[in-house]
Design a protein around this motif. Structure first.
Motif, PDB file in Angstrom:
ATOM      1  N   GLN A 242      -4.970  -4.976 -15.027  1.00  0.00           N
ATOM      2  CA  GLN A 242      -3.503  -4.957 -15.161  1.00  0.00           C
ATOM      3  C   GLN A 242      -2.955  -3.530 -15.006  1.00  0.00           C
ATOM      4  OE1 GLN A 242      -2.705  -6.995 -18.923  1.00  0.00           O
ATOM      5  NE2 GLN A 242      -2.678  -8.967 -17.891  1.00  0.00           N
ATOM      6  N   ILE A 243      -3.463  -2.851 -13.997  1.00  0.00           N
ATOM      7  CA  ILE A 243      -3.013  -1.493 -13.686  1.00  0.00           C
ATOM      8  C   ILE A 243      -2.147  -1.560 -12.425  1.00  0.00           C
ATOM      9  CG2 ILE A 243      -3.734   0.828 -13.004  1.00  0.00           C
ATOM     10  CD1 ILE A 243      -6.322   0.371 -14.571  1.00  0.00           C
ATOM     11  N   PRO A 244      -0.899  -1.179 -12.508  1.00  0.00           N
ATOM     12  CA  PRO A 244      -0.028  -1.201 -11.330  1.00  0.00           C
ATOM     13  C   PRO A 244      -0.517  -0.208 -10.267  1.00  0.00           C
ATOM     14  CG  PRO A 244       1.249  -0.999 -13.360  1.00  0.00           C
ATOM     15  CD  PRO A 244      -0.181  -0.747 -13.717  1.00  0.00           C
ATOM     16  N   TYR A 245      -0.309  -0.548  -9.020  1.00  0.00           N
ATOM     17  CA  TYR A 245      -0.776   0.308  -7.927  1.00  0.00           C
ATOM     18  C   TYR A 245       0.053   0.033  -6.678  1.00  0.00           C
ATOM     19  CZ  TYR A 245      -2.990  -4.012  -6.387  1.00  0.00           C
ATOM     20  OH  TYR A 245      -3.206  -5.308  -5.995  1.00  0.00           O
ATOM     21  N   GLU A 246      -0.130   0.893  -5.688  1.00  0.00           N
ATOM     22  CA  GLU A 246       0.523   0.703  -4.394  1.00  0.00           C
ATOM     23  C   GLU A 246      -0.436   1.141  -3.291  1.00  0.00           C
ATOM     24  OE1 GLU A 246       4.519   2.118  -1.892  1.00  0.00           O
ATOM     25  OE2 GLU A 246       4.134   2.895  -3.911  1.00  0.00           O
ATOM     26  N   GLN A 247      -0.568   0.311  -2.270  1.00  0.00           N
ATOM     27  CA  GLN A 247      -1.359   0.720  -1.117  1.00  0.00           C
ATOM     28  C   GLN A 247      -0.437   1.454  -0.147  1.00  0.00           C
ATOM     29  OE1 GLN A 247      -3.854  -2.241   0.728  1.00  0.00           O
ATOM     30  NE2 GLN A 247      -4.135  -1.032   2.587  1.00  0.00           N
ATOM     31  N   MET A 248      -0.893   2.609   0.315  1.00  0.00           N
ATOM     32  CA  MET A 248      -0.056   3.458   1.150  1.00  0.00           C
ATOM     33  C   MET A 248      -0.769   3.796   2.456  1.00  0.00           C
ATOM     34  SD  MET A 248       1.506   5.988  -1.807  1.00  0.00           S
ATOM     35  CE  MET A 248       2.894   6.487  -0.779  1.00  0.00           C
ATOM     36  N   VAL A 249       0.023   4.254   3.424  1.00  0.00           N
ATOM     37  CA  VAL A 249      -0.501   4.649   4.732  1.00  0.00           C
ATOM     38  C   VAL A 249      -0.358   6.153   4.884  1.00  0.00           C
ATOM     39  CG1 VAL A 249      -0.150   4.482   7.228  1.00  0.00           C
ATOM     40  CG2 VAL A 249      -0.039   2.432   5.803  1.00  0.00           C
ATOM     41  N   TYR A 250      -1.417   6.787   5.376  1.00  0.00           N
ATOM     42  CA  TYR A 250      -1.414   8.230   5.606  1.00  0.00           C
ATOM     43  C   TYR A 250      -1.314   8.454   7.113  1.00  0.00           C
ATOM     44  CZ  TYR A 250      -2.951  13.120   5.277  1.00  0.00           C
ATOM     45  OH  TYR A 250      -3.032  14.488   5.349  1.00  0.00           O
ATOM     46  N   PRO A 251      -0.154   8.841   7.641  1.00  0.00           N
ATOM     47  CA  PRO A 251       0.068   8.868   9.089  1.00  0.00           C
ATOM     48  C   PRO A 251      -0.881   9.778   9.867  1.00  0.00           C
ATOM     49  CG  PRO A 251       2.138   9.048   7.900  1.00  0.00           C
ATOM     50  CD  PRO A 251       1.049   9.202   6.883  1.00  0.00           C
ATOM     51  N   ALA A 252      -1.372  10.838   9.254  1.00  0.00           N
ATOM     52  CA  ALA A 252      -2.199  11.785  10.002  1.00  0.00           C
ATOM     53  C   ALA A 252      -3.441  11.141  10.588  1.00  0.00           C
ATOM     54  CB  ALA A 252      -2.611  12.958   9.103  1.00  0.00           C
ATOM     55  N   HIS A 253      -3.907  10.046   9.972  1.00  0.00           N
ATOM     56  CA  HIS A 253      -5.097   9.381  10.490  1.00  0.00           C
ATOM     57  C   HIS A 253      -4.759   8.121  11.284  1.00  0.00           C
ATOM     58  CE1 HIS A 253      -8.070  12.035   8.898  1.00  0.00           C
ATOM     59  NE2 HIS A 253      -7.539  11.978   7.694  1.00  0.00           N
ATOM     60  N   THR A 262     -10.214  18.016   5.055  1.00  0.00           N
ATOM     61  CA  THR A 262     -10.559  18.065   3.633  1.00  0.00           C
ATOM     62  C   THR A 262     -11.412  16.859   3.285  1.00  0.00           C
ATOM     63  OG1 THR A 262      -8.649  16.785   2.910  1.00  0.00           O
ATOM     64  CG2 THR A 262      -8.337  19.161   3.182  1.00  0.00           C
ATOM     65  N   ASP A 263     -11.892  16.844   2.072  1.00  0.00           N
ATOM     66  CA  ASP A 263     -12.702  15.719   1.610  1.00  0.00           C
ATOM     67  C   ASP A 263     -11.835  14.542   1.188  1.00  0.00           C
ATOM     68  OD1 ASP A 263     -15.070  17.119   1.964  1.00  0.00           O
ATOM     69  OD2 ASP A 263     -14.936  18.043  -0.017  1.00  0.00           O
ATOM     70  N   ILE A 264     -10.542  14.775   1.024  1.00  0.00           N
ATOM     71  CA  ILE A 264      -9.673  13.712   0.533  1.00  0.00           C
ATOM     72  C   ILE A 264      -8.751  13.225   1.640  1.00  0.00           C
ATOM     73  CG2 ILE A 264      -9.753  14.659  -1.788  1.00  0.00           C
ATOM     74  CD1 ILE A 264      -6.850  15.628  -1.290  1.00  0.00           C
ATOM     75  N   LEU A 265      -8.114  12.062   1.387  1.00  0.00           N
ATOM     76  CA  LEU A 265      -7.249  11.424   2.377  1.00  0.00           C
ATOM     77  C   LEU A 265      -7.930  11.371   3.733  1.00  0.00           C
ATOM     78  CD1 LEU A 265      -3.751  12.897   1.420  1.00  0.00           C
ATOM     79  CD2 LEU A 265      -4.739  10.721   0.743  1.00  0.00           C
ATOM     80  N   SER A 266      -9.161  10.907   3.724  1.00  0.00           N
ATOM     81  CA  SER A 266      -9.970  10.878   4.941  1.00  0.00           C
ATOM     82  C   SER A 266      -9.802   9.581   5.715  1.00  0.00           C
ATOM     83  CB  SER A 266     -11.453  11.079   4.581  1.00  0.00           C
ATOM     84  OG  SER A 266     -11.888  10.040   3.722  1.00  0.00           O
ATOM     85  N   THR A 267      -8.986   8.661   5.194  1.00  0.00           N
ATOM     86  CA  THR A 267      -8.758   7.391   5.862  1.00  0.00           C
ATOM     87  C   THR A 267      -7.263   7.116   5.938  1.00  0.00           C
ATOM     88  OG1 THR A 267      -8.923   6.151   3.793  1.00  0.00           O
ATOM     89  CG2 THR A 267     -10.951   6.441   5.059  1.00  0.00           C
ATOM     90  N   PRO A 268      -6.834   6.216   6.809  1.00  0.00           N
ATOM     91  CA  PRO A 268      -5.394   6.030   7.027  1.00  0.00           C
ATOM     92  C   PRO A 268      -4.676   5.233   5.955  1.00  0.00           C
ATOM     93  CG  PRO A 268      -6.625   4.536   8.412  1.00  0.00           C
ATOM     94  CD  PRO A 268      -7.635   5.438   7.758  1.00  0.00           C
ATOM     95  N   SER A 269      -5.402   4.563   5.083  1.00  0.00           N
ATOM     96  CA  SER A 269      -4.758   3.780   4.039  1.00  0.00           C
ATOM     97  C   SER A 269      -5.543   3.927   2.745  1.00  0.00           C
ATOM     98  CB  SER A 269      -4.669   2.301   4.443  1.00  0.00           C
ATOM     99  OG  SER A 269      -3.860   1.572   3.557  1.00  0.00           O
ATOM    100  N   PHE A 270      -4.825   4.011   1.638  1.00  0.00           N
ATOM    101  CA  PHE A 270      -5.468   4.272   0.354  1.00  0.00           C
ATOM    102  C   PHE A 270      -4.610   3.681  -0.753  1.00  0.00           C
ATOM    103  CE2 PHE A 270      -2.790   7.724   1.706  1.00  0.00           C
ATOM    104  CZ  PHE A 270      -2.001   7.990   0.602  1.00  0.00           C
ATOM    105  N   ILE A 271      -5.110   3.718  -1.966  1.00  0.00           N
ATOM    106  CA  ILE A 271      -4.417   3.140  -3.128  1.00  0.00           C
ATOM    107  C   ILE A 271      -4.016   4.252  -4.087  1.00  0.00           C
ATOM    108  CG2 ILE A 271      -4.692   1.672  -5.161  1.00  0.00           C
ATOM    109  CD1 ILE A 271      -6.612  -0.040  -3.468  1.00  0.00           C
ATOM    110  N   VAL A 272      -2.772   4.193  -4.524  1.00  0.00           N
ATOM    111  CA  VAL A 272      -2.275   5.138  -5.533  1.00  0.00           C
ATOM    112  C   VAL A 272      -1.905   4.349  -6.774  1.00  0.00           C
ATOM    113  CG1 VAL A 272      -0.500   6.829  -6.106  1.00  0.00           C
ATOM    114  CG2 VAL A 272      -1.399   6.707  -3.773  1.00  0.00           C
ATOM    115  N   LEU A 273      -2.432   4.751  -7.916  1.00  0.00           N
ATOM    116  CA  LEU A 273      -2.071   4.098  -9.172  1.00  0.00           C
ATOM    117  C   LEU A 273      -0.663   4.516  -9.577  1.00  0.00           C
ATOM    118  CD1 LEU A 273      -5.376   4.367 -11.234  1.00  0.00           C
ATOM    119  CD2 LEU A 273      -4.717   2.759  -9.441  1.00  0.00           C
ATOM    120  N   GLN A 274       0.043   3.598 -10.204  1.00  0.00           N
ATOM    121  CA  GLN A 274       1.425   3.897 -10.602  1.00  0.00           C
ATOM    122  C   GLN A 274       1.435   5.096 -11.534  1.00  0.00           C
ATOM    123  OE1 GLN A 274       3.978   0.573 -11.657  1.00  0.00           O
ATOM    124  NE2 GLN A 274       4.950   1.784 -13.262  1.00  0.00           N
ATOM    125  N   GLU A 275       2.240   6.085 -11.150  1.00  0.00           N
ATOM    126  CA  GLU A 275       2.238   7.340 -11.896  1.00  0.00           C
ATOM    127  C   GLU A 275       3.168   7.281 -13.111  1.00  0.00           C
ATOM    128  OE1 GLU A 275       4.463  10.617 -10.077  1.00  0.00           O
ATOM    129  OE2 GLU A 275       4.851   9.266  -8.396  1.00  0.00           O
TER     130      GLU A 275
END
Length: 330
Positions: A242-253, A262-275
């Motif tokens: 029951q943790i809110p989240y959002e799947q996002m797109v990273y345009p650079a990839h 970098t070692d992070i954001l290495s793929t075009p889509s990822f999940i961010v937990l609700q801040e």
């Protein structure tokens, strides 16, 4: 590498062959590779294809296009020349074209420079003296790459975009070339399917780094499908927690050019937990299709700093780390 590019100062015919054989392609005076594209904020796979010219024979439906247009029009194939006549047709085509395209031919082909590191030819189609279509293609030692095709929208019924590709292929057959590279197609996104009309093509398998028959392609092996499958697994755990989240797109990839290293954001889509409003960082989960691992980390809002919480190939381990981070704060 999911996306990459080079800016060579010069390029030999053999070097072009080698790039093409590894699913790289020309853009302006650069050369790039990518395996993801984004349309309407959805991630798709860019699937590079090629046609073997060994023992290639035009199928009946393609011979009909060739015969019909050869009777009504005439063609000229020669080293590429940029002139006002072509640019005028390009501007007319540009108004008709759906999508982003360079302002002029010189920008598209040469990045507005004066030189060309590629051995570029053109195929021009004339209705009497009127230029009604043209294409550019690069010639390597054993390979050819179709770069662009432009046609007069008033002649759309003649399939001139496909026709110039067929004449390019015929040129390659006459010159004894081994492969013809028309760029990429995007499975489940039909805009680029016209390239499949030229014959039985092969596709570049990013996992095995080889070329396989397109007819044997399995949708669940596409990079975009593999990525989404693993993100969906994490979503199941997040729903259970029951943790809110959002799947996002990273345009650079999802574009050919990415300066990220970098070692992070290495793929075009990822999940961010609700801040939380008081947090100084975002909690991010991504899946690296090349390394076949999940990465869970804090991405700080100020600066470019991040700290890895856990990298694992086991989603349940990531879920445990998420629970500890969110609920226990450790």
């Amino acid at each position: 590498m999911i996306s990459n590019w080079h800016d060579p100062e010069q390029l030999s015919p053999q070097q072009l062959d080698d790039y093409l054989a590894n699913a790289w392609f020309r853009m302006g005076q650069s050369i790039f590779t990518c395996h993801f594209l984004c349309f309407n904020n959805l991630v798709y796979t860019a699937l590079w294809i090629r046609l073997s010219l060994k023992k290639y024979v035009f199928k009946k439906r393609l011979r009909k296009i060739l015969n019909r247009n050869r009777k009504g029009f005439h063609i000229q194939i020669q080293p590429a020349i940029l002139n006002q006549q072509k640019n005028n047709l390009y501007q007319k085509y540009r108004k008709f074209f759906k999508g982003n395209i360079s302002d002029c031919l010189k920008e598209y082909l040469l990045d507005n420079s004066e030189g060309n590191i590629y051995n570029t030819y053109e195929c021009c189609v004339y209705d009497n003296e009127k230029l009604i279509a043209f294409s550019f293609f690069d010639v390597g030692k054993q390979s050819m790459a179709s770069i662009m095709g432009v046609y007069d929208p008033d002649y759309a019924k003649y399939s001139l975009g496909v026709y110039t590709m067929l004449e390019e292929i015929n040129f390659g057959l006459q010159k004894g070339k081994a492969f013809y590279y028309p760029g990429y197609v995007v499975p489940t996104y039909e805009r680029f399917d016209y390239k499949l009309r030229i014959g039985d093509v092969d596709y570049y398998n990013v996992w095995k780094k080889n070329w396989l028959p397109y007819k044997d392609l399995k949708k669940d092996t596409l990079p975009s499908e593999v990525l989404q499958k693993h993100l969906n697994i994490i979503k199941i755990y997040l729903d259970l927690l029951q943790i809110p989240y959002e799947q996002m797109v990273y345009p650079a990839h999802t574009r050919p050019f990415s300066s990220e290293n970098t070692d992070i954001l290495s793929t075009p889509s990822f999940i961010v937990l609700q801040e939380q409003s008081f947090c100084l960082f975002l909690l991010v989960i991504e899946y690296n299709i090349i390394k076949k691992t999940y990465l869970f980390y804090r991405l700080y809002k100020f600066g470019e700093n991040y700290s890895i919480i856990l990298e694992s190939d086991t989603p349940s381990d990531i879920a445990t780390a998420i629970r500890q981070e969110v609920f226990l704060g450790s």
